[in-house]
Design a protein around this motif. Structure first.
Motif, PDB file in Angstrom:
ATOM      1  N   TRP A  48       0.839  -1.192   0.000  1.00 12.79           N
ATOM      2  CA  TRP A  48       0.000   0.000   0.000  1.00 12.79           C
ATOM      3  C   TRP A  48       0.877   1.245   0.000  1.00 12.79           C
ATOM      4  CZ3 TRP A  48      -5.066  -0.755  -0.810  1.00 12.79           C
ATOM      5  CH2 TRP A  48      -5.575  -2.035  -0.545  1.00 12.79           C
ATOM      6  N   ALA A  50       1.127   3.746   1.890  1.00 18.51           N
ATOM      7  CA  ALA A  50       1.720   4.172   3.157  1.00 18.51           C
ATOM      8  C   ALA A  50       3.093   3.554   3.353  1.00 18.51           C
ATOM      9  CB  ALA A  50       0.793   3.818   4.317  1.00 18.51           C
ATOM     10  N   ALA A 144       2.981   0.802   8.841  1.00 15.81           N
ATOM     11  CA  ALA A 144       2.478   1.408   7.603  1.00 15.81           C
ATOM     12  C   ALA A 144       1.048   0.948   7.364  1.00 15.81           C
ATOM     13  CB  ALA A 144       3.363   1.023   6.419  1.00 15.81           C
ATOM     14  N   ASP A 145       0.126   1.880   7.401  1.00 15.01           N
ATOM     15  CA  ASP A 145      -1.297   1.610   7.151  1.00 15.01           C
ATOM     16  C   ASP A 145      -1.846   0.549   8.101  1.00 15.01           C
ATOM     17  OD1 ASP A 145      -3.539   2.459   5.874  1.00 15.01           O
ATOM     18  OD2 ASP A 145      -3.090   1.558   3.939  1.00 15.01           O
ATOM     19  N   VAL A 147      -3.429   1.613  10.998  1.00 20.44           N
ATOM     20  CA  VAL A 147      -4.496   2.283  11.750  1.00 20.44           C
ATOM     21  C   VAL A 147      -5.741   2.320  10.871  1.00 20.44           C
ATOM     22  CG1 VAL A 147      -5.186   4.413  12.918  1.00 20.44           C
ATOM     23  CG2 VAL A 147      -2.790   3.670  12.978  1.00 20.44           C
ATOM     24  N   TYR A 148      -6.528   1.225  10.897  1.00 25.76           N
ATOM     25  CA  TYR A 148      -7.724   1.230  10.055  1.00 25.76           C
ATOM     26  C   TYR A 148      -8.865   0.376  10.591  1.00 25.76           C
ATOM     27  CZ  TYR A 148      -5.997  -3.220   8.125  1.00 25.76           C
ATOM     28  OH  TYR A 148      -5.549  -4.499   7.974  1.00 25.76           O
ATOM     29  N   LEU A 172       4.416   6.044  12.294  1.00 26.64           N
ATOM     30  CA  LEU A 172       3.180   5.509  11.741  1.00 26.64           C
ATOM     31  C   LEU A 172       2.836   6.266  10.466  1.00 26.64           C
ATOM     32  CD1 LEU A 172       1.047   5.276  15.023  1.00 26.64           C
ATOM     33  CD2 LEU A 172       2.306   3.431  13.888  1.00 26.64           C
ATOM     34  N   CYS A 174       0.083   6.663   7.456  1.00 19.55           N
ATOM     35  CA  CYS A 174      -1.322   6.316   7.248  1.00 19.55           C
ATOM     36  C   CYS A 174      -2.047   7.422   6.508  1.00 19.55           C
ATOM     37  CB  CYS A 174      -2.020   6.052   8.577  1.00 19.55           C
ATOM     38  SG  CYS A 174      -1.945   7.433   9.743  1.00 19.55           S
ATOM     39  N   ARG A 175      -3.187   7.048   5.941  1.00 18.42           N
ATOM     40  CA  ARG A 175      -4.168   8.032   5.503  1.00 18.42           C
ATOM     41  C   ARG A 175      -5.112   8.293   6.672  1.00 18.42           C
ATOM     42  NH1 ARG A 175      -4.369   5.335   0.224  1.00 18.42           N
ATOM     43  NH2 ARG A 175      -3.486   6.757  -1.311  1.00 18.42           N
ATOM     44  N   ARG A 177      -8.630   8.585   7.063  1.00 21.88           N
ATOM     45  CA  ARG A 177      -9.822   8.342   6.259  1.00 21.88           C
ATOM     46  C   ARG A 177     -11.107   8.698   7.001  1.00 21.88           C
ATOM     47  NH1 ARG A 177      -6.537   3.708   5.821  1.00 21.88           N
ATOM     48  NH2 ARG A 177      -5.819   3.169   3.715  1.00 21.88           N
ATOM     49  N   ASP A 181      -9.894   7.259  12.837  1.00 21.76           N
ATOM     50  CA  ASP A 181      -8.445   7.391  12.740  1.00 21.76           C
ATOM     51  C   ASP A 181      -7.954   8.513  13.653  1.00 21.76           C
ATOM     52  OD1 ASP A 181      -8.607   5.416  10.773  1.00 21.76           O
ATOM     53  OD2 ASP A 181      -8.782   6.904   9.178  1.00 21.76           O
ATOM     54  N   ILE A 205      -0.622  10.702   2.253  1.00 22.65           N
ATOM     55  CA  ILE A 205      -0.113   9.888   3.346  1.00 22.65           C
ATOM     56  C   ILE A 205       0.556  10.791   4.383  1.00 22.65           C
ATOM     57  CG2 ILE A 205       1.493   8.070   4.034  1.00 22.65           C
ATOM     58  CD1 ILE A 205      -0.837   7.017   2.395  1.00 22.65           C
TER      59      ILE A 205
END
Length: 219
Positions: A48, A50, A144-145, A147-148, A172, A174-175, A177, A181, A205
Motif C-alpha cells: 500500500w 503508506a 504502515a497503514d 491504523v484502520y 506511523l 497512514c491516511r 480516512r 483514525d 499519506i
C-alpha cells in the motif's frame, strides 16, 4: 484481521495493481522486488502507498538507522522492514501467522546473504504474547497503514506501549480516512507525544512520530 476487500475491478482500474504477483521498487540503492498474494491473503499481502511513503521518509535520513533495533508491526509484504534493514537497522518484521511465509520469502529474496541476520520474521498478534518481545527494547517501531480497524486499536496501543521506551521513535504512516483514525491518534496522545513529521500530498499519506511520555515516579 485479514480479509478480502471486494470491489469491481473494472470500475477501479487503479487497484488492479494489487492483483500483480510481484511489485518492484528502488530503495537503499537496491532493487526491491516483493511477492504479493491478494487472492490468498487479501489486504495483508499487497503493498500500500503508506509503506512506500514510509520507505521514502526513511531514505531521507531523518531517523538514524545504523545498528538500531527496529520492529515493524503488521508488516504484510515487509517492505518497510526490509528497507530499514537495507539502510542498516536490525529489524524484527512481524505480522499474524498466515502472513509469515510470504514475509519470509520477501526477506530472503531482498536481503543480501551477508546481511540476512539484519532482518528476522516473527509472529505477533497485537496485544498477545508480548512477553516474547523485550519491553521498551526497540529504538524504532514502524507501522504502515495499520491504523484502520477500530476493534484492533486497544490491542495496538498496548503493543506500542510495551515495545516502546522514552528513547523509542514510533513512526506511523497512514491516511486519515475516518473520524476513528483521529480517535486513535487522540488515544495515542494519552501515552505518547505525537507530531506529524511528513506529508506526501500526491498519495495523501501522513507520517506521525510518537515518543513515549515519561511517567514521574514519586518517592
Amino acid at each position: 484481521m485479514m480479509a478480502l476487500v471486494p470491489y469491481d475491478r473494472s470500475s477501479l482500474p487503479a487497484l488492479s495493481k494489487l492483483h500483480d504477483t510481484s511489485v518492484e521498487f528502488h530503495f537503499a540503492n537496491r532493487r526491491v522486488r516483493l511477492t504479493q498474494d491478494w487472492n490468498r491473503l487479501g489486504v495483508a499481502a499487497v503493498v500500500w502507498d503508506a509503506a512506500v511513503v514510509l520507505c521514502m521518509y526513511l531514505e531521507l535520513g531523518q531517523i538514524e538507522l545504523g545498528g538500531k533495533a527496529a520492529i515493524e508491526l503488521g508488516a504484510g509484504t515487509g517492505l518497510a522492514g526490509i528497507v530499514a534493514a537495507l539502510l542498516g537497522a536490525r529489524v524484527t518484521i512481524t505480522d499474524r501467522e498466515p502472513a509469515l511465509d510470504l514475509l519470509r520469502t520477501n526477506v530472503r529474496d531482498n536481503i543480501p546473504p551477508d546481511q540476512q541476520g539484519a532482518a528476522v520474521v516473527s509472529e505477533l498478534t497485537w496485544g498477545e504474547g508480548l512477553e516474547r518481545f523485550p519491553a521498551g527494547g526497540y529504538d524504532l517501531v514502524l507501522g504502515a497503514d495499520i491504523v484502520y480497524l477500530e476493534e484492533t486499536f486497544p490491542a495496538l496501543l498496548r503493543t506500542l506501549e510495551h515495545l516502546s521506551s522514552a528513547r523509542t521513535a514510533v513512526l506511523l504512516a497512514c491516511r486519515i480516512r475516518y473520524d476513528r483514525d483521529r480517535t486513535f491518534l487522540a488515544a495515542l496522545r494519552r501515552s505518547f507525544a505525537v507530531e506529524e513529521v511528513h506529508y506526501e500530498a500526491q498519495r495523501d499519506i501522513h507520517i506521525y512520530r510518537a515518543t513515549k511520555l515519561q511517567t514521574r515516579v514519586e518517592l
